[in-house]
Scaffold this motif. Structure first.
Motif, PDB file in Angstrom:
ATOM      1  N   ILE A  89       0.837  -1.207   0.000  1.00  0.00           N
ATOM      2  CA  ILE A  89       0.000   0.000   0.000  1.00  0.00           C
ATOM      3  C   ILE A  89       0.867   1.250   0.000  1.00  0.00           C
ATOM      4  CG2 ILE A  89      -1.617   1.329   1.413  1.00  0.00           C
ATOM      5  CD1 ILE A  89      -2.904  -1.386   2.169  1.00  0.00           C
ATOM      6  N   ARG A  90       1.938   1.251   0.809  1.00  0.00           N
ATOM      7  CA  ARG A  90       2.838   2.421   0.827  1.00  0.00           C
ATOM      8  C   ARG A  90       3.466   2.655  -0.540  1.00  0.00           C
ATOM      9  NH1 ARG A  90       6.208   0.901   6.064  1.00  0.00           N
ATOM     10  NH2 ARG A  90       4.433   0.419   7.344  1.00  0.00           N
ATOM     11  N   PHE A  91       3.880   1.571  -1.207  1.00  0.00           N
ATOM     12  CA  PHE A  91       4.478   1.722  -2.533  1.00  0.00           C
ATOM     13  C   PHE A  91       3.465   2.301  -3.512  1.00  0.00           C
ATOM     14  CE2 PHE A  91       5.116   0.058  -6.807  1.00  0.00           C
ATOM     15  CZ  PHE A  91       6.356   0.620  -7.087  1.00  0.00           C
ATOM     16  N   ILE A  92       2.263   1.749  -3.514  1.00  0.00           N
ATOM     17  CA  ILE A  92       1.238   2.212  -4.459  1.00  0.00           C
ATOM     18  C   ILE A  92       0.888   3.672  -4.209  1.00  0.00           C
ATOM     19  CG2 ILE A  92      -1.184   1.909  -5.109  1.00  0.00           C
ATOM     20  CD1 ILE A  92      -0.731  -1.138  -4.620  1.00  0.00           C
ATOM     21  N   VAL A  93       0.683   4.044  -2.960  1.00  0.00           N
ATOM     22  CA  VAL A  93       0.335   5.430  -2.632  1.00  0.00           C
ATOM     23  C   VAL A  93       1.477   6.368  -3.021  1.00  0.00           C
ATOM     24  CG1 VAL A  93      -0.111   7.022  -0.717  1.00  0.00           C
ATOM     25  CG2 VAL A  93      -1.332   4.853  -0.846  1.00  0.00           C
ATOM     26  N   GLY A  94       2.707   6.007  -2.675  1.00  0.00           N
ATOM     27  CA  GLY A  94       3.848   6.855  -3.014  1.00  0.00           C
ATOM     28  C   GLY A  94       4.027   7.002  -4.513  1.00  0.00           C
ATOM     29  N   PHE A  95       3.890   5.890  -5.233  1.00  0.00           N
ATOM     30  CA  PHE A  95       4.032   5.917  -6.686  1.00  0.00           C
ATOM     31  C   PHE A  95       2.976   6.814  -7.319  1.00  0.00           C
ATOM     32  CE2 PHE A  95       2.932   4.128 -10.850  1.00  0.00           C
ATOM     33  CZ  PHE A  95       4.155   4.233 -11.487  1.00  0.00           C
ATOM     34  N   TRP A  96       1.709   6.632  -6.920  1.00  0.00           N
ATOM     35  CA  TRP A  96       0.653   7.406  -7.532  1.00  0.00           C
ATOM     36  C   TRP A  96       0.648   8.855  -7.090  1.00  0.00           C
ATOM     37  CZ3 TRP A  96      -1.192   6.536 -11.960  1.00  0.00           C
ATOM     38  CH2 TRP A  96      -1.259   5.234 -12.435  1.00  0.00           C
ATOM     39  N   CYS A  97       1.176   9.150  -5.899  1.00  0.00           N
ATOM     40  CA  CYS A  97       1.327  10.560  -5.510  1.00  0.00           C
ATOM     41  C   CYS A  97       2.312  11.240  -6.448  1.00  0.00           C
ATOM     42  CB  CYS A  97       1.789  10.674  -4.063  1.00  0.00           C
ATOM     43  SG  CYS A  97       0.484  10.396  -2.865  1.00  0.00           S
ATOM     44  N   PHE A  98       3.414  10.579  -6.723  1.00  0.00           N
ATOM     45  CA  PHE A  98       4.424  11.137  -7.627  1.00  0.00           C
ATOM     46  C   PHE A  98       3.846  11.294  -9.036  1.00  0.00           C
ATOM     47  CE2 PHE A  98       7.802  10.345 -10.741  1.00  0.00           C
ATOM     48  CZ  PHE A  98       8.626  11.425 -10.469  1.00  0.00           C
ATOM     49  N   ILE A  99       3.240  10.231  -9.563  1.00  0.00           N
ATOM     50  CA  ILE A  99       2.677  10.284 -10.914  1.00  0.00           C
ATOM     51  C   ILE A  99       1.530  11.291 -10.985  1.00  0.00           C
ATOM     52  CG2 ILE A  99       1.421   8.929 -12.655  1.00  0.00           C
ATOM     53  CD1 ILE A  99       4.418   8.314 -12.505  1.00  0.00           C
ATOM     54  N   GLY A 100       0.697  11.318  -9.953  1.00  0.00           N
ATOM     55  CA  GLY A 100      -0.431  12.258  -9.937  1.00  0.00           C
ATOM     56  C   GLY A 100       0.038  13.698  -9.977  1.00  0.00           C
ATOM     57  N   ILE A 101       1.052  14.021  -9.199  1.00  0.00           N
ATOM     58  CA  ILE A 101       1.597  15.383  -9.210  1.00  0.00           C
ATOM     59  C   ILE A 101       2.186  15.693 -10.576  1.00  0.00           C
ATOM     60  CG2 ILE A 101       3.425  16.836  -8.264  1.00  0.00           C
ATOM     61  CD1 ILE A 101       2.885  15.475  -5.555  1.00  0.00           C
ATOM     62  N   MET A 102       2.865  14.710 -11.166  1.00  0.00           N
ATOM     63  CA  MET A 102       3.455  14.930 -12.498  1.00  0.00           C
ATOM     64  C   MET A 102       2.369  15.170 -13.549  1.00  0.00           C
ATOM     65  SD  MET A 102       6.747  14.777 -12.242  1.00  0.00           S
ATOM     66  CE  MET A 102       7.465  14.290 -13.759  1.00  0.00           C
TER      67      MET A 102
END
Length: 154
Positions: A89-102
Motif C-alpha cells: 500500500i505504501r508503494f502504491i500510494v507513493g508511486f501514484w502521488c508522484f505520478i499524480g503530481i506529475m
C-alpha cells in the motif's frame, strides 16, 4: 563451525564411504542417526552440539527425541500478511502521488524533466571526457594506423 542448525539428516546415515566427518561446534540437536558409519566415529566430532544425543555420545534417554519448532500460528500468519500489505500500500500510494503530481502540475513536470535532462547531459559529458582520456593522442600508439590504412601490429 558452520553454524549448522537442526537435526542430522537421516540420509547421512546411508553413506558408507565416509572416512572423516567433523560436525563439532554447531547448533545441531536431536538424535544422531543410527548407522554403522556414524556410530563408528569418535565422539569428539559431535563436540559443541549441546542438543545432540545417541551413540557414540553417552547422554540420551530412550524416549528423548528432537521436537520440531512450533508451526506458525494463525496470528503470526495474519501479522505477516499485514506487514506485506502495508508495504504494498505504501508503494502504491507513493508511486501514484508522484505520478499524480506529475500529471496535474505542469510546472513540476517541466522542472522534473529539465532536471532529468541535466543529469543525463552531465553523465554524458563525464563519460565522453573519460573516453577521450583513454584514446591515444597520436596514431603511432594505436593498433590501427589511420594515415596509412593498414594494421600496425609491430
Amino acid at each position: 563451525m558452520n553454524n549448522l542448525v537442526g537435526e542430522i539428516p537421516m540420509s547421512l546415515s546411508a553413506l558408507s564411504f565416509l572416512e572423516y566427518l567433523n560436525l563439532s561446534d554447531n547448533n545441531l540437536s536431536g538424535r544422531i542417526p543410527e548407522s554403522t558409519q556414524l556410530s563408528t566415529f569418535n565422539a569428539s566430532i559431535y563436540a559443541g552440539n549441546e542438543g545432540l544425543c545417541g551413540p557414540p555420545l553417552p547422554k540420551c534417554s530412550s524416549h528423548e527425541t528432537y521436537q520440531d519448532p512450533p508451526e506458525q500460528t494463525k496470528a503470526d500468519k495474519i501479522d505477516l500478511v499485514i506487514q506485506y500489505s502495508s508495504v504494498a500500500i505504501r508503494f502504491i500510494v507513493g508511486f501514484w502521488c508522484f505520478i499524480g503530481i506529475m500529471i496535474l502540475k505542469k510546472e513540476v513536470r517541466v522542472t522534473f524533466f529539465r532536471w532529468w535532462d541535466k543529469i543525463c547531459d552531465d553523465i554524458y559529458v563525464q563519460l565522453a571526457l573519460k573516453l577521450k582520456k583513454l584514446k591515444p593522442q597520436n596514431g603511432e600508439n594505436s593498433l590501427f594506423c589511420a594515415k596509412c590504412s593498414r594494421n600496425n601490429f609491430n
